[in-house]
Design a protein around this motif. Sequence first.
Motif, short mmCIF file in Angstrom:
data_model
loop_
_atom_site.label_atom_id
_atom_site.label_comp_id
_atom_site.label_asym_id
_atom_site.label_seq_id
_atom_site.Cartn_x
_atom_site.Cartn_y
_atom_site.Cartn_z
N GLN A 132 95.77 5.20 -74.38
CA GLN A 132 95.14 6.50 -74.13
C GLN A 132 94.89 6.64 -72.64
O GLN A 132 94.67 5.65 -71.93
CB GLN A 132 93.81 6.58 -74.89
N THR A 133 94.89 7.89 -72.20
CA THR A 133 94.62 8.13 -70.77
C THR A 133 93.13 7.97 -70.52
O THR A 133 92.31 8.24 -71.39
CB THR A 133 95.07 9.54 -70.36
N ASN A 134 92.81 7.57 -69.30
CA ASN A 134 91.39 7.34 -69.00
C ASN A 134 91.19 7.39 -67.49
O ASN A 134 92.00 6.89 -66.71
CB ASN A 134 90.96 5.97 -69.54
N ASP A 160 87.35 12.84 -70.38
CA ASP A 160 88.22 12.09 -71.29
C ASP A 160 87.37 11.53 -72.44
O ASP A 160 86.15 11.73 -72.49
CB ASP A 160 88.96 10.95 -70.54
N ARG A 163 86.28 4.41 -81.90
CA ARG A 163 86.93 3.11 -82.13
C ARG A 163 86.02 2.16 -82.92
O ARG A 163 86.48 1.50 -83.86
CB ARG A 163 87.30 2.46 -80.80
N VAL A 194 93.55 1.65 -82.90
CA VAL A 194 94.36 2.65 -82.19
C VAL A 194 95.79 2.14 -82.15
O VAL A 194 96.04 0.93 -82.17
CB VAL A 194 93.85 2.90 -80.75
N ASP A 201 90.65 -2.64 -80.80
CA ASP A 201 91.57 -1.66 -80.23
C ASP A 201 92.78 -2.37 -79.60
O ASP A 201 93.64 -1.72 -79.03
CB ASP A 201 90.85 -0.80 -79.20
#
Lengths: 683, 296
Positions: free
Chosen positions: A220-222, A306, A106, A216, A189
């Motif tokens: 997003q998964t985290n 991740d 990022r 982005v 982001d």
Amino acid sequence: MGLFAPWFLAGLAGLAFPFYLHLLKRQTRTPKPVSSLMLFESRTQSSTRHRRLRYFLLLSLRLLVLLLLILAFADPFVNRDTATLSSVRLVLLVVDNSFSMRAGTRLSDARDRAMRVLSGKGAARAQVAAFGSQLRLMTQPIEDQSALRAAVEAIQPGDGHGNFGELARAVRAMAESIHTPIELHLFSDMQRSALAATFSDMALPANVKLETHAVVSEAQTNWTVESVDAPGQVWGKAAKPVHVQAVIAGYGTGAARRTVSLVVNGRTTATKTVAVPANGRAAVDFPGLEVPYGFNRCEVRIDAADAFGADDLRRFAVQRSDPRKALLIHNYGDNRSPLYVGAALSAAAQSAFTLESIDVREAADRQPSNYAFIVLSDLNTLPALLENSLTGYVRSGGSLLIAAGASAGARSQIPIFGARIVETRDYSRVPGRYMAAGSSDSSYPAVAKAGGWAGVKFFYALDVDPGDARVIVRLGDQTPLLLEKRIGEGRVVLFTSGLDNLTNDFPLQPAFVPFIEQTARYLGGGERQGGARLVDAYLDLRNARDGTSNGKAQAQGVEVTDPQGQRPLTLSEVGSAQSFQLTEAGFYQIRFADGRQDEVAVNPDPKESNLDVIPGDVLALWRGNGGQSSPSAPSAQNQSAPGAAAPHKTPQTLWWYCMLLVFASTVAESVLASRYLGTQREE
Amino acid sequence: MQQRFLNPAILAGISSLDLVAKTVVDGFVAGLHRSPDFGFSQEFAEYRAYTPGDDLRYVDWNVYARSERMVLKRYRGETNSPLTVLLDASNSMQFGSHSVNKIDYARYLAASLFYLAIHGQRDAAGLITFDDEIRNYIRPSTRQGQLHRLLAGLEQAEARARTDFAKPMRYFQELVRRRGMVLIVSDFWESPESVIRTIQPLRFRGNEVVLFHVLDPEDVRPKLHGPSILVDLETQNQIEVTPDYTRNEYRQKIEAHLADLRDRTQAAGMGYCLLMTDRPLDDALREYLTLRGVRK
């Protein structure tokens, strides 16, 4: 052209005032006596005409000052094409370097975007800034491409929590000092958690044009360790088992099992597997935290796998040290007070004190300064030697808890504390046969955690004259029950009832344990400031008590060592800084002004772990262009060179110029008026 | 050095008129470099042949013994010249632009003259205080305590009302019966013609008349900061005047007024002395002594 506040034009009526002064008002002078008017002749008409002609310029200047002042308040503006302003605009490039920008690529993406905008800015001046928890300007407004590029390259990932409200506030402040249009390019982001509490906090001034560059396009998964609950301090070798509880959170994740590890000083001491529901949280409990003496750097880690690995751990610091000693001096034959107080101290979850109980006859050969605090329970007589010794102990910074008990009623005043005893209150003789606690100061820790002492029955208490002492709890009939007084550098807490179950049933109530525990902590002092903190939190390096009563501690320097091993405080700050902002994640070592040492674990704000992005319509609303471009699909306008936007009218305020003219006119008026006055004096 | 004590501003700090007068006169006399004892003893003038009817006391018997001729020895006649001060105590006299106003200056002047006349010349001295009426009259005399009576009269002379020479003048003529010196102390805010016409009868009666014209510096050169409203102290009339007028026209008028008064006074055989209140008193004393010398 128009006016932002046309109602101020009503002030034009004030223009009549100079006219009145100059033309209509008769010149009122004190009549001057003379011996005889025999040789004088009246010259009224000529003098008035002379005055009018002479002061015409002064009148004009005064009218001009008033007119400009009214105009400045009315705030005039002109509509100018943005395109015509492009040559004087400022291109402000803000690159988000908050903690979430460490995820994936990022930050490098954001820098690349900034480079592209920079290359197309043309001859306009530009300024580069990094934005974590606050706006940090990397350059001055300059045109030098190489310096601007170097500044963009120099932006490093941070640990702060971004807040667009703070960004807008900083830009508003800039816009007040820079009177050219600002073209704000935000490379971020666009994390949803960075939105301000209210949208109005993010409002930008009229001369600021916002362009967003989202690196982005979707959430997003985290996985993250959201929180850790662990004590900051454990006492002694035989301390009770210390529990460490951690909460594992998944954002946009499906149900999964994650492995959680407890790491102490770099060594994994325990590992557990926990099932985390979809997009939910799960708690993990490590029952036995074994840490050696001294400061220990601990972490809870997960195997997240991740793209955002920086938030897969949470730090905390634990200190193990020996419990300190407390002394209870009681009457000969009184076994109840030591029993109840000792039981309450040992029943506390983290017992930091060991209680030593002696009767008053043995107290003479004890050194008070060896104890963290001393309790005097139910003393009918106190040897003068002991009283003097305890008074000196308190004056030099020691702490004392005096429980009056049933015997003190025979005295005229409370020893050391100095309060005069008005009378004794024996509630066993009143109809209810007891008295409950009435008003209490809930800000006092010993009372707050004891639930206000509801349900405690008091059968006997002393009514004392509080004087300058702080009354913390009163009984229902307003008899002071718990008082505190500062004597010298120490403090004395007076409990006008007893610590046994004869004068009240307090020791039998659940509130007694937290009362004793908190009172002991309060009197013992040295509450640990360490443990775990969030990035950007402030740490008090000198407490208020140091500043007011302990000049020696105030004069001593503090020392802070950051996670990189650097010392961020300058020499002047070492001697004077009251607080310190923890700007990085990691372990800080601190030596406070009073000589105590501590270690603080600093973690990023857990909100940074939620990588959800701001919806496009919200961003469009913030940009103020009704959704002409979206962060997910940057339009040609966003990609094009800055300043090439379609021309539209932008109101540009003129109040600043009005104020400049007011200043100039006022100076001219002053000079002219003073010259006229000088002429009059010569006459 | 002694002249310092003639400065009106210094005299204003002395409360007793007696002391003021003594300070002024002693200082003045010392400044003349003469003996303070003026000694008006009889001086020999001439011999004249005796004619029947002459007083035998004046026959010089020494000459008769030598020559058997009877001659009279004549001496220069010594005269006692009564001094009468006419003091204007009208409202205009209370004007002052500095520490001494005109009435105070006139008091110092009159006190000094009385002191000089009584102690120095052994003359009879009297006082008439007037405005538009005769306010006070002290008959000229050489009696013991006369000086104190005169000084008390001066102390009581408070400025009030307005000046009118014509009305009290007929009383002057009745009061000033014996020939002597008449000193009129005033600011003379009237037309010179009227002043001279009113005062001239005193001269016709054989008096030596001197006008002491007391003026404040601002009476001659008024200072105005811009157009001002001026109030007449006697009539309370007000007019607005510009600084330009006072700088130009007024100065011409006052100079013409002073010159006219001086010329008319001298033409009428009277003395004239202009005294500014910021100047020492010795001019006035010198004028008196000159006049006294003429009469002797």
